[in-house]
Design an enzyme around this catalytic site. Structure first.
Site, mmCIF file in Angstrom:
data_model
loop_
_atom_site.group_PDB
_atom_site.id
_atom_site.type_symbol
_atom_site.label_atom_id
_atom_site.label_comp_id
_atom_site.label_asym_id
_atom_site.label_seq_id
_atom_site.Cartn_x
_atom_site.Cartn_y
_atom_site.Cartn_z
ATOM 1 N N GLU A 13 -6.413 32.292 92.026
ATOM 2 C CA GLU A 13 -6.889 33.657 91.789
ATOM 3 C C GLU A 13 -5.956 34.682 92.434
ATOM 4 O O GLU A 13 -5.520 34.512 93.573
ATOM 5 C CB GLU A 13 -8.302 33.813 92.345
ATOM 6 C CG GLU A 13 -8.930 35.165 92.037
ATOM 7 C CD GLU A 13 -10.296 35.325 92.672
ATOM 8 O OE1 GLU A 13 -11.019 36.251 92.265
ATOM 9 O OE2 GLU A 13 -10.638 34.541 93.575
ATOM 10 N N ARG A 56 -17.007 32.112 79.321
ATOM 11 C CA ARG A 56 -17.010 32.316 80.769
ATOM 12 C C ARG A 56 -16.427 33.689 81.102
ATOM 13 O O ARG A 56 -17.141 34.621 81.430
ATOM 14 C CB ARG A 56 -16.238 31.204 81.470
ATOM 15 C CG ARG A 56 -16.564 31.061 82.966
ATOM 16 C CD ARG A 56 -15.805 32.035 83.863
ATOM 17 N NE ARG A 56 -14.367 31.840 83.829
ATOM 18 C CZ ARG A 56 -13.496 32.618 84.462
ATOM 19 N NH1 ARG A 56 -13.919 33.665 85.157
ATOM 20 N NH2 ARG A 56 -12.204 32.400 84.367
#
Length: 542
Positions: free
Chosen positions: A168, A38
């Site tokens: 994030e 990923r």
């Protein structure tokens, strides 16, 4: 837009003590999550085919025994759907599906449905870990974003799926807007123990240094604040390497209480990449005596596989998996290794499916060459070893690299005429080529103590060289020069094209063939050496 509300922390959090001591006092288990398929695929120019992703996933789960793998991002492409579906199918059949994770987004359940359709059972949900990202990228208030996250997590749980939550840009969130981070965490962990038994559960909170801006001291500070406030949660750390601190920051996180680390094979990843799996594993084990489930002997094979599929070469000096990291170059080091392994450390190559090598070049010396000869089972006298060493040093001065595969050819070449007197010597020569003109050669040789010189042109540099020699033998010695019967050029099997060229030349001589061989980095010089071996054989028979 609604008014933004930030909950202030009532008092500074005290520094958490003793995290480092726990690693030294007892073994600590660290969960390893590999994100090569990923995050690693975000490396510029890297795009794995679906079958390549499957092969890498199987290697990671079955052979290397990584705890978890992150295999893709939801809704990216049909190719991504195909790859994730294949991996989930394999993992389900191998009873490993809970170890396969897919990145999803807060997007009104679209990602969760996509992952479920692929057969996935674990969603790594991407939320905003800094106020700036929440306000400017989502254009939402913290309260709105929290409500969206809660709805997404509850929906995933209703479909029987596990959720891990990415915060994030968490590093900048802790630096610039810690109150926002705490507001988000408080809302998502309120009544945590009760929620675990209900339809709402976040298994892991994953804290990324998304832009690679942290240093180890900041990692320690921020992690200890998080663990002081939320001591019962499982925190992962996800490092990026923009300041070349990904490994150091990962270790600082473990020292401060992180239970999981995110890595990639060969450090693949966006910009400067992520924390390299092999380096993190070695330092965790050797420096901090931490426990993981990694099978170290598979690290090198996996590295080579990912290097091949990605097209991104591993730097020769990259720890653990680089080509040169278990190669001793200096002769003094090879000598020390024979004396109670004076230049060894805990990074034994056999741990990683590799072996120690001893480079051969101008700095290697007799000790390195003796090590290579020993491994090949070749026994030479001290004088023979000296001559072989001298030949390898000459190649090293030309910046050529000699491998162990080249060594038998060098030994054979050097010792073939050991003890024979060199009556024909090459003093100097010049060969040249020019556009529209035939190649030329000027040669000076010594034959039985007397020097001769001549020049000639030919169809090639070597042809011109031989014609000059023929002229010398005919005019000055009144002798016939042997006729060339066959000329072969090759690279020694297993050798390197930038090290040695082998030239085998057959000559008509006494109603038969005389074959000689030359070995050099330059094809013309290799042919010249073969020629002078032939001339000396003939001269010594006269």
């Amino acid at each position: 837009m609604e008014k933004t509300t930030i909950h202030k922390e009532s008092a500074p959090l005290p520094r958490r003590e003793g995290a480092g001591e726990s690693l030294r006092g007892r073994p600590v288990f660290v969960e390893i999550m590999d994100s090569t398929l990923r995050d690693g695929e975000q490396t510029n120019g890297v795009s794995f085919l679906s079958h390549e992703k499957l092969v890498i996933a199987r290697k990671l789960l079955k052979d290397l025994n990584v705890d978890r793998i992150e295999v893709g991002s939801a809704r990216v492409s049909e190719g991504e759907r195909e790859a994730v579906t294949k991996i989930c199918r394999y993992a389900r059949q191998a009873d490993m599906l809970d170890r396969v994770e897919v990145l999803g987004f807060v997007d009104g359940h679209a990602s969760v449905d996509w992952i479920a359709d692929c057969g996935g059972r674990v969603v790594n949900l991407l939320a905003k870990g800094s106020l700036k990202h929440c306000l400017q990228q989502l254009n939402k208030t913290p309260e709105e974003h929290i409500a969206d996250i809660q709805d997404e997590v509850a929906y995933a749980a209703s479909k029987g799926m596990t959720v891990n939550l990415y915060l994030e840009d968490w590093s900048n969130g802790m630096k610039d807007s810690p109150e926002y981070v705490y507001q988000l965490m408080d809302a998502l962990t309120e009544g945590h123990h009760k929620l675990q038994t209900s339809n709402f559960n976040i298994q892991r909170f994953m804290l990324p240094d998304t832009l690679g801006v942290m240093n180890p001291l900041q990692v320690i500070e921020y992690f200890r604040k998080m663990l002081k406030r939320y001591p019962d949660l499982h925190f992962d750390f996800h490092a990026h390497n923009d300041y070349d601190l990904a490994v150091s920051n990962s270790l600082a996180a473990v020292l401060s209480g992180a239970k999981g680390l995110h890595v990639t094979v060969n450090g693949l990843g966006e910009r400067c990449g992520n924390a390299p799996l092999a380096s993190v594993q070695a330092i965790l084990k050797d420096q901090f005596h931490a426990k993981t489930n990694i099978v170290e002997s598979e690290l090198n094979d996996l590295s080579r596989m990912v290097e091949s599929f990605s097209g991104i070469s591993v730097a020769p000096n990259q720890p653990i998996v680089g080509e040169n990291v278990f190669t001793q170059v200096a002769g003094v080091h090879a000598d020390g290794d024979t004396k109670d392994k004076l230049y060894y450390n805990e990074l034994m190559p056999e741990r990683f499916g590799r072996k120690r090598e001893y480079a051969m070049g101008k700095t290697s010396g007799r000790a390195n060459i003796a090590k290579n000869l020993e491994e090949l089972g070749l026994e030479l006298t001290p004088e023979q070893t000296r001559r072989v060493t001298q030949r390898i040093t000459e190649l090293g001065d030309k910046k050529e690299i000699v491998t162990q595969d080249d060594l038998p050819y060098i030994v054979s070449d050097v010792l073939k005429h050991d003890g024979s007197e060199e009556k024909v010597k090459l003093i100097s020569y010049v060969v040249s080529t020019a556009y529209g003109l035939k190649p030329g050669a000027n040669v000076r040789v010594e034959i039985n103590g007397k020097q001769y010189e001549a020049g000639a042109t030919g169809d090639g540099q070597y042809d011109a060289f031989v014609k000059a020699l023929r002229y010398i033998y005919k005019k000055y010695l009144n002798r016939t020069f042997p006729i060339l019967a066959n000329y072969q050029v090759s690279i020694p099997p297993g050798g390197r094209t930038d090290a040695l060229v082998q030239t085998v030349i057959s000559w008509h001589y006494k109603d038969g063939l005389l074959r000689t061989r030359g070995l050099d980095a330059d094809q013309t010089e290799a042919a010249i050496k073969a020629t002078f071996k032939m001339l000396n054989i003939i001269e010594n028979e006269l």
